[in-house]
Write a protein that holds these residues in place. Structure first.
Motif, PDB file in Angstrom:
ATOM      1  N   MET A   1      45.568  33.117  35.033  1.00  0.00           N
ATOM      2  CA  MET A   1      45.884  34.413  35.632  1.00  0.00           C
ATOM      3  C   MET A   1      47.142  34.363  36.487  1.00  0.00           C
ATOM      4  O   MET A   1      47.637  35.401  36.910  1.00  0.00           O
ATOM      5  N   GLU A   2      47.642  33.158  36.751  1.00  0.00           N
ATOM      6  CA  GLU A   2      48.747  33.029  37.690  1.00  0.00           C
ATOM      7  C   GLU A   2      49.995  33.757  37.215  1.00  0.00           C
ATOM      8  O   GLU A   2      50.737  34.329  38.025  1.00  0.00           O
ATOM      9  N   LEU A   6      47.798  36.765  39.843  1.00  0.00           N
ATOM     10  CA  LEU A   6      46.453  36.677  40.407  1.00  0.00           C
ATOM     11  C   LEU A   6      46.006  35.220  40.478  1.00  0.00           C
ATOM     12  O   LEU A   6      46.348  34.416  39.611  1.00  0.00           O
ATOM     13  N   VAL A 110      39.869  38.849  44.263  1.00  0.00           N
ATOM     14  CA  VAL A 110      40.879  37.910  43.780  1.00  0.00           C
ATOM     15  C   VAL A 110      41.979  37.778  44.831  1.00  0.00           C
ATOM     16  O   VAL A 110      42.039  38.546  45.784  1.00  0.00           O
ATOM     17  N   VAL A 112      46.200  37.743  45.410  1.00  0.00           N
ATOM     18  CA  VAL A 112      47.356  38.385  44.786  1.00  0.00           C
ATOM     19  C   VAL A 112      48.637  37.640  45.153  1.00  0.00           C
ATOM     20  O   VAL A 112      48.839  37.258  46.309  1.00  0.00           O
ATOM     21  N   ASP A 113      49.501  37.444  44.163  1.00  0.00           N
ATOM     22  CA  ASP A 113      50.822  36.865  44.387  1.00  0.00           C
ATOM     23  C   ASP A 113      51.746  37.959  44.917  1.00  0.00           C
ATOM     24  O   ASP A 113      52.087  38.897  44.198  1.00  0.00           O
ATOM     25  N   TYR A 117      54.429  41.827  43.728  1.00  0.00           N
ATOM     26  CA  TYR A 117      54.101  43.135  44.305  1.00  0.00           C
ATOM     27  C   TYR A 117      55.327  43.752  44.969  1.00  0.00           C
ATOM     28  O   TYR A 117      56.149  43.050  45.565  1.00  0.00           O
ATOM     29  N   ILE A 132      52.565  44.610  40.130  1.00  0.00           N
ATOM     30  CA  ILE A 132      51.663  45.235  41.100  1.00  0.00           C
ATOM     31  C   ILE A 132      52.470  46.214  41.940  1.00  0.00           C
ATOM     32  O   ILE A 132      53.459  45.831  42.572  1.00  0.00           O
ATOM     33  N   LEU A 231      48.589  46.330  37.801  1.00  0.00           N
ATOM     34  CA  LEU A 231      47.696  46.703  38.893  1.00  0.00           C
ATOM     35  C   LEU A 231      48.390  47.708  39.804  1.00  0.00           C
ATOM     36  O   LEU A 231      49.579  47.571  40.098  1.00  0.00           O
TER      37      LEU A 231
END
Length: 246
Positions: A1-2, A6, A110, A112-113, A117, A132, A231
Motif C-alpha cells: 500500500m505504500e 498508505l 490506516v 497516511v503518507d 496529500y 489524497i 482518497l
C-alpha cells in the motif's frame, strides 16, 4: 500500500482497566458554538484518563493564553506515556465499526503518507496531482495554533475521515464480513448518547493483501479516467494540513 500513500500505523490503545467511555471524545472541531456540550463532557470525565485532556476543543480558542492550555496538553501526553496508560499494538490495521441509533458504518484505521496529500486546490489534470486531496477550502489562519500544538506533541490523536469511491466494495466490506474471526480490541458505548464503537485488529496477510489489491484497482481505474485521485479528506482536513506543516 505504500505506493498509494498508505501504511500500517503505529497504534497505542488505552491499557486494560481504563474506562473507554470516558476515554473517547468527539473531535475538537465539533460543537464549536456550544460550550455547554464541552462543559458537560468535562464534568463527566473528571480526572479520569481521557483524550479530552490531550485535545484543544475549538470552543475555547477565544480564551486568553492558549499557550498555557497547549503546555498542559503536552504534559498530559508525557504523563500518560510515563504511567503506561497507553499500550502499543502489534503492526496491523483496525477495522472500526461505529454504530448510532440510525446506522452502522465501517472503516479502516490506516496511516497516511503526507507527501501524497495536498490541501491546495488541484484537479486530476494537473501534473503531479496528489493521490489524497481535501474536499474543503483550507482556512490558513486556522493552522498556526494546530501547528503549535503538534510541534512538541508526543502523541497524535487524528480525527480524519478519508473517503474512497469503491462501488464494487472491494476494500472495506470483505474485512467487515470477516470480523467474527478477528481479534476484538475494544467494544464500548460512547459518551453523550453518541452510539457504540467496536474495533478489530486486522493483521491477517490475506486480508491485508485484499485491501492493498482493492486500493490498487481503484487507483488504476482513477488514473485511466484521467485523475490520480484515490482518497478525499471528508473531515479533519485542517488537522492533516497542520500535520504536514510540522
Amino acid at each position: 500500500m505504500e505506493e498509494l500513500g498508505l501504511f500500517l500505523p503505529e497504534i497505542l490503545l488505552p491499557r486494560e482497566g481504563i474506562d473507554l467511555t470516558k476515554w473517547a471524545v468527539i473531535a475538537c472541531d465539533q460543537y464549536t458554538s456550544e460550550r455547554d456540550y464541552w462543559e458537560k463532557v468535562k464534568e463527566f470525565v473528571g480526572h479520569s484518563p481521557s483524550t479530552l485532556h490531550m485535545i484543544f476543543p475549538e470552543c475555547y480558542l477565544e480564551e486568553g493564553n492558549p499557550g498555557q492550555r497547549i503546555k498542559r496538553i503536552h504534559s498530559v501526553m508525557r504523563q500518560y506515556l510515563k504511567e503506561g496508560i497507553l499500550s502499543p499494538q502489534p503492526p496491523g490495521l483496525i477495522l472500526v465499526d461505529r454504530k448510532t441509533r440510525y446506522s452502522s458504518r465501517n472503516g479502516l484505521l490506516v496511516a497516511v503518507d503526507l507527501e501524497q496529500y495536498s490541501y491546495e486546490k488541484t484537479t486530476g489534470g494537473d501534473a503531479g496531482a496528489p493521490l489524497i486531496r481535501a474536499t474543503e477550502e483550507t482556512i490558513l489562519n486556522r493552522l498556526p495554533l494546530r501547528i503549535k500544538l503538534r510541534e512538541s506533541a508526543l502523541l497524535d490523536l487524528p480525527h480524519l475521515l478519508l473517503l474512497i469511491n469503491d462501488p464494487d466494495e472491494r476494500v472495506i466490506e470483505p474485512v467487515a464480513r470477516a470480523r467474527e474471526r478477528l481479534p476484538k480490541l475494544y467494544d464500548f458505548d460512547l459518551m453523550m448518547e453518541s452510539g457504540r464503537l467496536t474495533g478489530y485488529r486486522v493483521d491477517d496477510p490475506r486480508l491485508l493483501a485484499g485491501i492493498a489489491g482493492g486500493l490498487k484497482e481503484l487507483a488504476a481505474r482513477a488514473e485511466k479516467d484521467g485523475d490520480r485521485l484515490l482518497l478525499i479528506v471528508g473531515d479533519g482536513n485542517h488537522s492533516l494540513a497542520a500535520a504536514k506543516a510540522v
